[in-house]
Design a protein around this motif. Sequence first.
Motif, mmCIF file in Angstrom:
data_model
loop_
_atom_site.group_PDB
_atom_site.id
_atom_site.type_symbol
_atom_site.label_atom_id
_atom_site.label_comp_id
_atom_site.label_asym_id
_atom_site.label_seq_id
_atom_site.Cartn_x
_atom_site.Cartn_y
_atom_site.Cartn_z
ATOM 1 N N GLN A 1 42.344 33.664 35.111
ATOM 2 C CA GLN A 1 41.220 33.499 36.013
ATOM 3 C C GLN A 1 41.588 34.049 37.393
ATOM 4 O OE1 GLN A 1 40.787 29.239 35.699
ATOM 5 N NE2 GLN A 1 39.146 29.428 34.185
ATOM 6 N N THR A 2 40.610 34.616 38.068
ATOM 7 C CA THR A 2 40.871 35.244 39.363
ATOM 8 C C THR A 2 41.474 34.262 40.361
ATOM 9 O OG1 THR A 2 39.017 36.744 38.969
ATOM 10 C CG2 THR A 2 39.820 36.589 41.219
ATOM 11 N N ASN A 3 41.076 32.986 40.304
ATOM 12 C CA ASN A 3 41.595 32.016 41.272
ATOM 13 C C ASN A 3 43.058 31.660 41.023
ATOM 14 O OD1 ASN A 3 41.333 30.416 39.010
ATOM 15 N ND2 ASN A 3 39.959 28.926 39.941
ATOM 16 N N LYS A 4 43.620 32.136 39.917
ATOM 17 C CA LYS A 4 45.045 31.913 39.637
ATOM 18 C C LYS A 4 45.871 33.180 39.867
ATOM 19 C CE LYS A 4 44.557 27.632 38.155
ATOM 20 N NZ LYS A 4 44.646 27.304 36.744
ATOM 21 N N ALA A 5 45.239 34.200 40.448
ATOM 22 C CA ALA A 5 45.914 35.493 40.589
ATOM 23 C C ALA A 5 47.146 35.409 41.479
ATOM 24 C CB ALA A 5 44.934 36.541 41.123
ATOM 25 N N ARG A 6 47.061 34.647 42.582
ATOM 26 C CA ARG A 6 48.209 34.567 43.491
ATOM 27 C C ARG A 6 49.439 34.001 42.782
ATOM 28 N NH1 ARG A 6 48.909 34.991 48.764
ATOM 29 N NH2 ARG A 6 46.643 35.017 49.132
ATOM 30 N N ALA A 7 49.259 32.899 42.079
ATOM 31 C CA ALA A 7 50.382 32.313 41.351
ATOM 32 C C ALA A 7 50.880 33.260 40.264
ATOM 33 C CB ALA A 7 49.966 30.971 40.742
ATOM 34 N N ALA A 8 49.959 34.003 39.663
ATOM 35 C CA ALA A 8 50.345 34.914 38.584
ATOM 36 C C ALA A 8 51.241 36.038 39.087
ATOM 37 C CB ALA A 8 49.098 35.483 37.910
ATOM 38 N N VAL A 9 50.889 36.659 40.209
ATOM 39 C CA VAL A 9 51.700 37.778 40.693
ATOM 40 C C VAL A 9 53.069 37.309 41.171
ATOM 41 C CG1 VAL A 9 49.671 39.139 41.316
ATOM 42 C CG2 VAL A 9 50.765 37.705 43.055
ATOM 43 N N GLU A 10 53.178 36.037 41.518
ATOM 44 C CA GLU A 10 54.465 35.490 41.942
ATOM 45 C C GLU A 10 55.335 35.061 40.767
ATOM 46 O OE1 GLU A 10 53.287 32.321 44.487
ATOM 47 O OE2 GLU A 10 52.730 33.639 46.165
ATOM 48 N N THR A 11 54.742 35.006 39.579
ATOM 49 C CA THR A 11 55.447 34.447 38.426
ATOM 50 C C THR A 11 55.738 35.470 37.341
ATOM 51 O OG1 THR A 11 54.359 32.318 38.804
ATOM 52 C CG2 THR A 11 55.322 32.662 36.617
ATOM 53 N N PHE A 12 54.795 36.358 37.072
ATOM 54 C CA PHE A 12 54.879 37.189 35.873
ATOM 55 C C PHE A 12 55.352 38.607 36.165
ATOM 56 C CE2 PHE A 12 51.736 33.908 34.872
ATOM 57 C CZ PHE A 12 52.311 33.383 33.712
ATOM 58 N N THR A 13 56.131 39.134 35.232
ATOM 59 C CA THR A 13 56.569 40.521 35.271
ATOM 60 C C THR A 13 55.476 41.450 34.788
ATOM 61 O OG1 THR A 13 58.850 39.822 34.835
ATOM 62 C CG2 THR A 13 58.322 42.131 34.402
ATOM 63 N N LEU A 14 54.718 40.988 33.792
ATOM 64 C CA LEU A 14 53.658 41.798 33.196
ATOM 65 C C LEU A 14 52.487 40.895 32.841
ATOM 66 C CD1 LEU A 14 52.645 44.510 31.980
ATOM 67 C CD2 LEU A 14 53.805 43.866 29.853
ATOM 68 N N ILE A 15 51.302 41.275 33.274
ATOM 69 C CA ILE A 15 50.078 40.567 32.899
ATOM 70 C C ILE A 15 49.439 41.368 31.770
ATOM 71 C CG2 ILE A 15 47.756 39.895 33.647
ATOM 72 C CD1 ILE A 15 49.002 39.406 36.433
ATOM 73 N N GLN A 16 49.402 40.782 30.581
ATOM 74 C CA GLN A 16 48.977 41.520 29.396
ATOM 75 C C GLN A 16 47.485 41.399 29.102
ATOM 76 O OE1 GLN A 16 51.295 41.365 25.844
ATOM 77 N NE2 GLN A 16 53.237 41.031 26.884
ATOM 78 N N THR A 17 46.738 40.726 29.965
ATOM 79 C CA THR A 17 45.371 40.361 29.592
ATOM 80 C C THR A 17 44.322 40.758 30.636
ATOM 81 O OG1 THR A 17 45.835 38.146 30.483
ATOM 82 C CG2 THR A 17 46.086 38.457 28.105
ATOM 83 N N LEU A 18 44.514 41.869 31.295
ATOM 84 C CA LEU A 18 43.489 42.330 32.238
ATOM 85 C C LEU A 18 42.223 42.726 31.471
ATOM 86 C CD1 LEU A 18 43.067 43.181 35.339
ATOM 87 C CD2 LEU A 18 43.192 45.492 34.403
ATOM 88 N N ASP A 19 41.072 42.223 31.930
ATOM 89 C CA ASP A 19 39.841 42.575 31.228
ATOM 90 C C ASP A 19 38.630 42.730 32.145
ATOM 91 O OD1 ASP A 19 39.362 39.955 31.879
ATOM 92 O OD2 ASP A 19 39.058 39.254 29.824
ATOM 93 N N ASN A 20 38.863 42.802 33.474
ATOM 94 C CA ASN A 20 37.717 43.019 34.359
ATOM 95 C C ASN A 20 38.168 43.556 35.717
ATOM 96 O OD1 ASN A 20 37.726 40.623 36.463
ATOM 97 N ND2 ASN A 20 38.236 39.699 34.475
ATOM 98 N N GLN A 21 37.238 44.220 36.412
ATOM 99 C CA GLN A 21 37.545 44.848 37.695
ATOM 100 C C GLN A 21 37.825 43.828 38.792
ATOM 101 O OE1 GLN A 21 34.892 48.087 38.892
ATOM 102 N NE2 GLN A 21 34.139 48.214 36.787
ATOM 103 N N ARG A 22 37.132 42.711 38.747
ATOM 104 C CA ARG A 22 37.326 41.701 39.789
ATOM 105 C C ARG A 22 38.764 41.201 39.803
ATOM 106 N NH1 ARG A 22 34.578 35.708 39.887
ATOM 107 N NH2 ARG A 22 35.320 35.080 41.953
ATOM 108 N N LEU A 23 39.313 40.978 38.624
ATOM 109 C CA LEU A 23 40.704 40.520 38.544
ATOM 110 C C LEU A 23 41.649 41.595 39.069
ATOM 111 C CD1 LEU A 23 42.894 38.557 37.701
ATOM 112 C CD2 LEU A 23 42.698 39.429 35.358
ATOM 113 N N ALA A 24 41.408 42.848 38.711
ATOM 114 C CA ALA A 24 42.254 43.936 39.200
ATOM 115 C C ALA A 24 42.225 44.012 40.723
ATOM 116 C CB ALA A 24 41.801 45.263 38.592
#
Length: 226
Positions: free
Chosen positions: A86-109
């Motif tokens: 979910q977009t509201n979890k993006a900050r925590a995700a970029v601080e945690t993950f090496t690779l995000i395997q589940t991109l599926d929309n422009q807003r998240l990108a």
Amino acid sequence: MLTAREIGDRLEQVRGRIADAVRLAGRESESVRLVLASKTQPPAAIAAAFTAGARDFGENYVQEALSKRFALGQRDLRWHLIGHLQTNKARAAVETFTLIQTLDNQRLAAALFRLHPSPPMPVLVEINLAGETSKSGIEPHSAEALINAVRDQVNVQGLMTIPPVTAASEAARRFFTELRKLRDRLAAATGLALSQLSMGMTDDFVVAILEGATIVRVGRAVFGER
């Protein structure tokens, strides 16, 4: 939870099966990355797999990955997000993950770009090949437009899919073939390498490798039943 020795033994068996599949496919020995799907597994199980040589772990939920990362301390683990983000979890995700395997929309990108502009966040585009409403991912015909829309915001390294659950591994083969062919078409159309294909899990990773997988996501074969 299995014992540390059992986890190590099962990990070695999976590695052997991967090596056999890679040889059968006529590919290089290092061409497949094993990501251990560690959803719901306790930190002790992940630590046991790490001790046995595993370095890549896949989590479905950002918060669960954060808690495990904290519990496991300074170990050199590479975390992959293999669940919907979910977009509201993006900050925590970029601080945690090496690779995000589940991109599926422009807003998240766009959110990932704001938080991780340089270097761009490595991602895979998730493809919903069977059009299952219970799963995230985009339909194949939408993939080219999405990749072109986000390619300047994130580092699109390839594609990921989760095929429908089947009784036999061979039944999943057509989805793996379809993803590989889609990748080839998209690479030609976009000029991007799209070298990564994340497909195949415990019941079908050997078939996925034979069809071109470069990343397999295996949980139960190593950790046992949840």
